[in-house]
Design a protein around this motif. Structure first.
Motif, PDB file in Angstrom:
ATOM      1  N   GLU A  90       0.881  -1.171   0.000  1.00 32.08           N
ATOM      2  CA  GLU A  90       0.000   0.000   0.000  1.00 32.08           C
ATOM      3  C   GLU A  90       0.920   1.222   0.000  1.00 32.08           C
ATOM      4  OE1 GLU A  90      -2.156  -1.207   3.420  1.00 32.08           O
ATOM      5  OE2 GLU A  90      -3.565  -2.387   2.244  1.00 32.08           O
ATOM      6  N   TYR A 106     -11.174   8.155   3.991  1.00 29.73           N
ATOM      7  CA  TYR A 106     -11.314   7.214   2.886  1.00 29.73           C
ATOM      8  C   TYR A 106     -11.654   8.047   1.650  1.00 29.73           C
ATOM      9  CZ  TYR A 106     -12.782   2.782   0.652  1.00 29.73           C
ATOM     10  OH  TYR A 106     -12.906   1.676  -0.146  1.00 29.73           O
ATOM     11  N   PRO A 141      -7.929   4.977  -2.108  1.00 33.37           N
ATOM     12  CA  PRO A 141      -6.909   5.145  -1.076  1.00 33.37           C
ATOM     13  C   PRO A 141      -7.450   5.688   0.250  1.00 33.37           C
ATOM     14  CG  PRO A 141      -6.740   6.899  -2.705  1.00 33.37           C
ATOM     15  CD  PRO A 141      -7.842   5.991  -3.157  1.00 33.37           C
ATOM     16  N   SER A 199      -2.570   6.788   0.402  1.00 35.67           N
ATOM     17  CA  SER A 199      -2.119   5.414   0.661  1.00 35.67           C
ATOM     18  C   SER A 199      -2.936   4.499  -0.246  1.00 35.67           C
ATOM     19  CB  SER A 199      -2.338   5.074   2.136  1.00 35.67           C
ATOM     20  OG  SER A 199      -1.860   3.773   2.402  1.00 35.67           O
ATOM     21  N   ILE A 200      -2.329   4.104  -1.361  1.00 34.18           N
ATOM     22  CA  ILE A 200      -3.131   3.641  -2.496  1.00 34.18           C
ATOM     23  C   ILE A 200      -3.375   2.141  -2.540  1.00 34.18           C
ATOM     24  CG2 ILE A 200      -2.469   5.609  -3.918  1.00 34.18           C
ATOM     25  CD1 ILE A 200      -0.573   3.663  -5.466  1.00 34.18           C
ATOM     26  N   ALA A 201      -4.489   1.779  -3.186  1.00 36.60           N
ATOM     27  CA  ALA A 201      -4.774   0.400  -3.582  1.00 36.60           C
ATOM     28  C   ALA A 201      -4.010   0.118  -4.883  1.00 36.60           C
ATOM     29  CB  ALA A 201      -6.282   0.210  -3.739  1.00 36.60           C
ATOM     30  N   PRO A 243       3.659   0.866   5.273  1.00 43.31           N
ATOM     31  CA  PRO A 243       2.771   0.478   6.361  1.00 43.31           C
ATOM     32  C   PRO A 243       2.951  -0.982   6.798  1.00 43.31           C
ATOM     33  CG  PRO A 243       1.539   1.566   4.592  1.00 43.31           C
ATOM     34  CD  PRO A 243       2.910   1.263   4.063  1.00 43.31           C
ATOM     35  N   GLY A 276      -6.615   0.031   8.962  1.00 40.52           N
ATOM     36  CA  GLY A 276      -6.293  -1.333   8.542  1.00 40.52           C
ATOM     37  C   GLY A 276      -7.445  -1.988   7.834  1.00 40.52           C
ATOM     38  N   TRP A 277      -7.101  -2.870   6.921  1.00 40.18           N
ATOM     39  CA  TRP A 277      -8.097  -3.462   6.024  1.00 40.18           C
ATOM     40  C   TRP A 277      -8.706  -4.723   6.633  1.00 40.18           C
ATOM     41  CZ3 TRP A 277      -8.370  -7.240   1.746  1.00 40.18           C
ATOM     42  CH2 TRP A 277      -9.333  -6.896   0.791  1.00 40.18           C
ATOM     43  N   LYS A 294     -12.153  -5.740   9.653  1.00 45.68           N
ATOM     44  CA  LYS A 294     -13.239  -5.227  10.491  1.00 45.68           C
ATOM     45  C   LYS A 294     -12.937  -5.451  11.970  1.00 45.68           C
ATOM     46  CE  LYS A 294     -16.157  -3.422   7.569  1.00 45.68           C
ATOM     47  NZ  LYS A 294     -16.698  -2.046   7.714  1.00 45.68           N
ATOM     48  N   GLU A 302      -2.013   0.811  12.086  1.00 46.04           N
ATOM     49  CA  GLU A 302      -0.954   0.644  11.106  1.00 46.04           C
ATOM     50  C   GLU A 302       0.217   1.509  11.526  1.00 46.04           C
ATOM     51  OE1 GLU A 302      -3.015  -0.457   6.914  1.00 46.04           O
ATOM     52  OE2 GLU A 302      -3.385   1.569   7.597  1.00 46.04           O
ATOM     53  N   TYR A 324       3.294   3.336   9.959  1.00 46.17           N
ATOM     54  CA  TYR A 324       3.859   3.771   8.678  1.00 46.17           C
ATOM     55  C   TYR A 324       5.349   4.016   8.896  1.00 46.17           C
ATOM     56  CZ  TYR A 324      -0.827   4.835   6.671  1.00 46.17           C
ATOM     57  OH  TYR A 324      -2.111   4.795   6.181  1.00 46.17           O
ATOM     58  N   LEU A 384     -14.143  -3.347   0.476  1.00 43.76           N
ATOM     59  CA  LEU A 384     -13.950  -3.328  -0.974  1.00 43.76           C
ATOM     60  C   LEU A 384     -12.505  -3.678  -1.319  1.00 43.76           C
ATOM     61  CD1 LEU A 384     -15.567  -2.409  -3.616  1.00 43.76           C
ATOM     62  CD2 LEU A 384     -14.068  -0.410  -3.536  1.00 43.76           C
ATOM     63  N   TYR A 427     -19.574   7.929   0.244  1.00 45.37           N
ATOM     64  CA  TYR A 427     -18.273   8.589   0.353  1.00 45.37           C
ATOM     65  C   TYR A 427     -18.070   9.646  -0.737  1.00 45.37           C
ATOM     66  CZ  TYR A 427     -17.241   4.695   3.466  1.00 45.37           C
ATOM     67  OH  TYR A 427     -17.268   3.786   4.489  1.00 45.37           O
TER      68      TYR A 427
HETATM   69  N1  THG Z   1      -4.394   0.845   4.772  1.00 48.85           N
HETATM   70  C1  THG Z   1      -3.592   1.723   4.154  1.00 48.85           C
HETATM   71  N2  THG Z   1      -3.663   1.927   2.851  1.00 48.85           N
HETATM   72  C2  THG Z   1      -4.537   1.228   2.110  1.00 48.85           C
HETATM   73  C3  THG Z   1      -5.411   0.308   2.693  1.00 48.85           C
HETATM   74  C4  THG Z   1      -5.308   0.121   4.076  1.00 48.85           C
HETATM   75  N3  THG Z   1      -4.596   1.429   0.771  1.00 48.85           N
HETATM   76  C5  THG Z   1      -5.299   0.517  -0.071  1.00 48.85           C
HETATM   77  C6  THG Z   1      -6.558  -0.010   0.557  1.00 48.85           C
HETATM   78  N4  THG Z   1      -6.313  -0.410   1.925  1.00 48.85           N
HETATM   79  C7  THG Z   1      -7.583   1.075   0.543  1.00 48.85           C
HETATM   80  N5  THG Z   1      -8.904   0.586   0.754  1.00 48.85           N
HETATM   81  C8  THG Z   1      -9.558   0.649   1.963  1.00 48.85           C
HETATM   82  C9  THG Z   1     -10.837   0.181   2.032  1.00 48.85           C
HETATM   83  C10 THG Z   1     -11.537   0.269   3.226  1.00 48.85           C
HETATM   84  C11 THG Z   1     -10.930   0.803   4.335  1.00 48.85           C
HETATM   85  C12 THG Z   1      -9.654   1.244   4.259  1.00 48.85           C
HETATM   86  C13 THG Z   1      -8.974   1.192   3.070  1.00 48.85           C
HETATM   87  C14 THG Z   1     -11.636   0.920   5.626  1.00 48.85           C
HETATM   88  N6  THG Z   1     -12.944   1.153   5.632  1.00 48.85           N
HETATM   89  C15 THG Z   1     -13.677   1.242   6.871  1.00 48.85           C
HETATM   90  C16 THG Z   1     -14.889   0.360   6.763  1.00 48.85           C
HETATM   91  O1  THG Z   1     -15.351   0.096   5.670  1.00 48.85           O
HETATM   92  O2  THG Z   1     -15.371  -0.058   7.821  1.00 48.85           O
HETATM   93  C17 THG Z   1     -14.125   2.642   7.271  1.00 48.85           C
HETATM   94  C18 THG Z   1     -14.282   3.636   6.199  1.00 48.85           C
HETATM   95  C19 THG Z   1     -14.964   4.893   6.698  1.00 48.85           C
HETATM   96  O3  THG Z   1     -16.103   4.791   7.183  1.00 48.85           O
HETATM   97  O4  THG Z   1     -14.382   5.998   6.588  1.00 48.85           O
HETATM   98  O5  THG Z   1     -11.041   0.813   6.664  1.00 48.85           O
HETATM   99  O6  THG Z   1      -6.022  -0.700   4.683  1.00 48.85           O
HETATM  100  N7  THG Z   1      -2.717   2.415   4.874  1.00 48.85           N
END
Ligand code: THG
Length: 373
Positions: free
Chosen positions: A62, A94, A108, A121-123, A151, A195-196, A198, A203, A205, A244, A264
């Motif tokens: 990421e 987000y 990101p 912080s990109i996908a 990260p 963090g990706w 639930k 994280e 960095y 996602l 969003y």
């Molecule tokens: N951490 C960091 N960079 C990233 C990611 C990460 N970059 C790529 C990718 N992951 C980006 N995509 C996401 C998708 C969802 C979430 C974070 C990054 C996320 N969503 C929460 C949720 O859905 O519950 C809350 C979103 C909100 O409500 O604002 O956490 O993981 N550094």
């Protein structure tokens, strides 16, 4: 199917690469042209570690795209579909990036690092070219670069205890996506609540790529009493919780309305951004597809590797599966699918074309498991 991956200079190694190999990494994917570990030999153990204790993940892939300079906020606002003017240093958001046709091109996390400096912080898509290209086209006074930032995720119910043991109890007060710059025995880093998964999580960095093993080892030592072990972004947990995965759940032409991410995207705010006009048009017309959940009949499936076709009971094309997995907590097959709008209602009966033949399925609401559920 078993095969290796041919190493070479086109595929970058993360600062944590040596540490993950030493920890028993068995599987990797390639993300942003970098190896990203996906397994350490026992998926069930790694899943339970994430749900019940705490896991550490190398998510250096990421990558950060830094926007710095007097016009940084102007550039970021042109890219991001929400008002960034009220963001404070130390906050994250987000940020769904859309192109001029309203297609989602990355999702990101945006971090405001200083008044004139942001990180995306990109996908898994090449955003540095997009960001630099927009800056050049608008003639903005900014520098777009990829900083030395990597990260490391700490995810699971015991993650707050591990991170508090390392940095102090202040980390418990961080709001979601908020971060603070600090160091660990001289290792420069930022601590973020993110963090990706639930599950609870943070994280780190890392801001010095030569210190990856140092940081990994310190996190592992601090985590020992809390049941820490290696892990990776978990395909079953993310499907259960409906996070996602850009590139897996999306399609090259999919937009936020089809993906169910329109909350969003603030189309009625004053600031303009790339994709705003196209997305207003799409809102007006109504999306043609919708991302939904599916329950797929037994027996238990292996995680899908391709976008499986979905038909209606008469055999007509109705959509595609993004990801299908056996849910460990629900003990049934679950999937995320992008369905034509006529086949997207909860309760719709469908047929999924798996590599082993057709399987009956039914549309259900997302997420499959609520946070804390
Ligand atoms: N951490 C960091 N960079 C990233 C990611 C990460 N970059 C790529 C990718 N992951 C980006 N995509 C996401 C998708 C969802 C979430 C974070 C990054 C996320 N969503 C929460 C949720 O859905 O519950 C809350 C979103 C909100 O409500 O604002 O956490 O993981 N550094």
């Amino acid at each position: 199917m078993t095969f290796g991956i041919t190493p070479g200079p086109r595929i970058r190694k993360s600062p944590y690469f040596d540490a993950t190999v030493a920890a028993g990494m068995t599987d990797v994917t390639v993300y942003n042209h970098m190896y990203m570990p996906t397994g350490f030999g026992d998926f069930g153990v790694e899943y339970r570690r994430l749900i019940e204790t705490v896991a550490v993940w190398d998510v250096a892939a990421e990558r950060q795209i830094q926007v710095a300079g007097p016009d940084a906020v102007r550039l970021v606002q042109m890219l991001v579909p929400r008002d960034v003017s009220k963001m404070k240093v130390g906050q994250g958001r987000y940020a769904l990036l859309n192109d001029a046709n309203g297609r989602l091109i990355n999702d990101p996390v945006l971090l405001k690092v200083a008044d004139d400096r942001y990180w995306f912080s990109i996908a898994d898509s090449d955003m540095e070219y997009w960001v630099a290209g927009v800056a050049a086209a608008l003639g903005l006074d900014v520098e777009v670069s990829e900083p030395d930032v990597s990260p490391l995720a700490i995810q699971g119910p015991n993650a707050p205890d591990v991170v508090a043991d390392l940095f102090g109890d202040w980390i418990r007060d961080l709001k979601y996506f908020a971060f603070r710059q600090t160091d660990l025995d001289g290792i420069p880093l930022m601590v973020a609540r993110s963090g990706w998964s639930k599950q609870a999580g943070f994280e780190l960095y890392l801001m010095d790529g030569s210190r990856g093993s140092d940081l990994w080892d310190r996190v592992m030592s601090a985590g020992l009493p809390h049941g820490i072990g290696p892990g990776a972004p978990n395909v079953v947990e993310r499907t259960e919780g409906d996070l996602l995965s850009w590139g897996a759940d999306t399609r090259p032409d999919a937009n936020v309305f089809e993906l169910g991410m329109e909350a969003y995207v603030h189309l009625d705010m004053a600031p303009d951004f790339i994709g705003k006009a196209a997305l207003r048009r799409i809102r007006e017309e109504g999306p043609k597809r919708r991302r939904v959940g599916l329950f797929i009949d037994p027996p238990s499936l292996s995680p899908s590797e391709d976008n499986w076709p979905v038909h209606d009971p008469s055999g007509a094309a109705a959509g595609t599966v993004s990801i299908a997995v056996p849910s460990i907590r629900l003990e049934r097959n679950i999937a995320i699918a992008l369905m034509d709008i006529a086949h997207a209602a909860v309760g719709t009966r469908l047929v999924v074309q798996t590599p082993d033949g057709p399987r009956d399925a039914e549309v259900t609401a997302l997420p499959f498991i609520q946070p804390g559920g």
